[in-house]
Design a protein around this motif. Sequence first.
Motif, PDB file in Angstrom:
ATOM      1  N   ASP A  29       0.856  -1.145  -0.079  1.00 12.47           N
ATOM      2  CA  ASP A  29       0.047   0.090   0.089  1.00 12.47           C
ATOM      3  C   ASP A  29       0.846   1.100   0.015  1.00 12.47           C
ATOM      4  O   ASP A  29       0.360   2.196  -0.570  1.00 12.47           O
ATOM      5  N   PHE A  30       1.876   1.115   0.925  1.00 14.44           N
ATOM      6  CA  PHE A  30       2.758   2.359   0.998  1.00 14.44           C
ATOM      7  C   PHE A  30       4.330   2.182   1.227  1.00 14.44           C
ATOM      8  O   PHE A  30       4.571   1.001   1.084  1.00 14.44           O
ATOM      9  N   VAL A  31       5.014   2.961   1.268  1.00 14.68           N
ATOM     10  CA  VAL A  31       6.477   3.188   1.406  1.00 14.68           C
ATOM     11  C   VAL A  31       6.612   4.109   2.305  1.00 14.68           C
ATOM     12  O   VAL A  31       6.184   5.032   2.729  1.00 14.68           O
ATOM     13  N   GLU A  32       7.949   3.637   3.240  1.00 17.84           N
ATOM     14  CA  GLU A  32       8.408   4.712   4.190  1.00 17.84           C
ATOM     15  C   GLU A  32       9.746   4.834   3.839  1.00 17.84           C
ATOM     16  O   GLU A  32      10.775   3.970   3.610  1.00 17.84           O
ATOM     17  N   PHE A  33      10.145   6.365   3.821  1.00 19.72           N
ATOM     18  CA  PHE A  33      11.541   6.725   3.349  1.00 19.72           C
ATOM     19  C   PHE A  33      12.257   7.246   4.589  1.00 19.72           C
ATOM     20  O   PHE A  33      11.478   7.374   5.683  1.00 19.72           O
ATOM     21  N   SER A  34      13.568   7.374   4.539  1.00 14.63           N
ATOM     22  CA  SER A  34      14.243   8.040   5.569  1.00 14.63           C
ATOM     23  C   SER A  34      14.175   9.500   5.464  1.00 14.63           C
ATOM     24  O   SER A  34      14.147  10.098   4.204  1.00 14.63           O
ATOM     25  N   TYR A  35      13.789  10.144   6.442  1.00 15.93           N
ATOM     26  CA  TYR A  35      13.441  11.630   6.385  1.00 15.93           C
ATOM     27  C   TYR A  35      14.738  12.359   6.218  1.00 15.93           C
ATOM     28  O   TYR A  35      14.545  13.409   5.334  1.00 15.93           O
ATOM     29  N   GLN A  36      15.826  11.935   6.754  1.00 15.23           N
ATOM     30  CA  GLN A  36      17.188  12.687   6.483  1.00 15.23           C
ATOM     31  C   GLN A  36      17.424  12.610   4.855  1.00 15.23           C
ATOM     32  O   GLN A  36      17.851  13.593   4.279  1.00 15.23           O
ATOM     33  N   SER A  62       4.792   7.438   5.438  1.00 13.87           N
ATOM     34  CA  SER A  62       5.820   7.776   6.727  1.00 13.87           C
ATOM     35  C   SER A  62       7.353   8.031   6.171  1.00 13.87           C
ATOM     36  O   SER A  62       7.491   7.418   5.323  1.00 13.87           O
ATOM     37  N   MET A  63       8.027   8.505   7.190  1.00 20.01           N
ATOM     38  CA  MET A  63       9.387   8.710   7.243  1.00 20.01           C
ATOM     39  C   MET A  63       9.989   8.406   8.587  1.00 20.01           C
ATOM     40  O   MET A  63       9.410   8.898   9.358  1.00 20.01           O
ATOM     41  N   ASN A  64      11.000   7.807   8.601  1.00 17.88           N
ATOM     42  CA  ASN A  64      11.820   7.501   9.723  1.00 17.88           C
ATOM     43  C   ASN A  64      13.171   8.420   9.829  1.00 17.88           C
ATOM     44  O   ASN A  64      13.452   8.982   8.927  1.00 17.88           O
ATOM     45  N   GLY A  65      14.111   8.064  10.800  1.00 19.50           N
ATOM     46  CA  GLY A  65      15.227   8.418  10.669  1.00 19.50           C
ATOM     47  C   GLY A  65      15.179  10.072  10.775  1.00 19.50           C
ATOM     48  O   GLY A  65      15.969  10.857  10.110  1.00 19.50           O
ATOM     49  N   PHE A  66      14.212  10.742  11.861  1.00 20.64           N
ATOM     50  CA  PHE A  66      14.039  12.258  11.815  1.00 20.64           C
ATOM     51  C   PHE A  66      15.030  13.071  12.367  1.00 20.64           C
ATOM     52  O   PHE A  66      15.602  13.884  11.339  1.00 20.64           O
ATOM     53  N   ALA A  94       9.771  17.358   3.164  1.00 21.34           N
ATOM     54  CA  ALA A  94       9.032  16.010   3.666  1.00 21.34           C
ATOM     55  C   ALA A  94       7.339  16.130   3.348  1.00 21.34           C
ATOM     56  O   ALA A  94       6.649  14.983   2.728  1.00 21.34           O
ATOM     57  N   LYS A  95       7.029  17.346   3.197  1.00 15.26           N
ATOM     58  CA  LYS A  95       5.559  17.496   2.872  1.00 15.26           C
ATOM     59  C   LYS A  95       5.266  17.522   1.330  1.00 15.26           C
ATOM     60  O   LYS A  95       4.258  16.984   0.836  1.00 15.26           O
TER      61      LYS A  95
END
Length: 267
Positions: A29-36, A62-66, A94-95
């Motif tokens: 359904d979705f992916v999550e990327f590294s925020y940085q 979503s994004m991780n590694g904020f 990010a937005k």
Amino acid sequence: MMQLGCCTGLPLDEQNDARLTRLGELGYDFVEFSYQKATALDEEACARVLRRLDETGLYCRSMNGFFPQRLPLTGPQADLGEARRYLEQTLPVAKRLGTSFVVFGSGAARRCPPGFPHDVARMQLIAFLRLCESYFADFGMTLVIEPLSYAECNIVNTVMDGYWLAQDADRPHIRLLADLFHVQRNRENPADLTATGKLLSHIHIADCSGRQFPTEAEADRHRPFFRALAMAHYDGGVSIEGSAAQFDTDAAVALQVMRRLRDETAL
């Protein structure tokens, strides 16, 4: 119904682009990327990511590694002014990539320094979360606190630690994440997930043995957690955060395992 996603890499080099294609083909359904990494992309690279997401039928939930280690959030060197500048610089990117949830794990940035009072460090984290609130509200995004296992951080370790931190921050765009890998490593009770109510907004998952993609061999270990999520009436995202020996095959098996667990435990 819970949506199922997977963490994957940026920038879109040949390998990361192929993985994005594969996730779309499999029906994630979705992916999550590294925020940085995401917020370091220039305008052209952002446009390419958005184009590829559209082509694959995926979206960035979503994004991780904020937060980077260079900007400590606890201890005598914590600086909310620097944190504010980082938010102002990175959140617009990010937005633009469409994310709704940013994961606040960032163990190196939030770790309480040796000898520094933990109660003071916790108050610093609350002040940081309240700073984040105004920015996240403006961008229509949510920050989710990720408790990290005792082996990886020395503050905010359990689901209930994260729950009470979010409660004490007391802001509508500050919510909670549960990472089933950390929950298992801490030997937490899966029933704790049912006590989090509507604060629980995102989930990470990986096999406890080796932090790999979910496998058939460990499906039974995940079942109590999916049952607890169902009892909590959780209908958000579940994102794989782990390693894969053979990405194409492992991603296919993991999706089958998660779908079955989700459907078998549904109320």
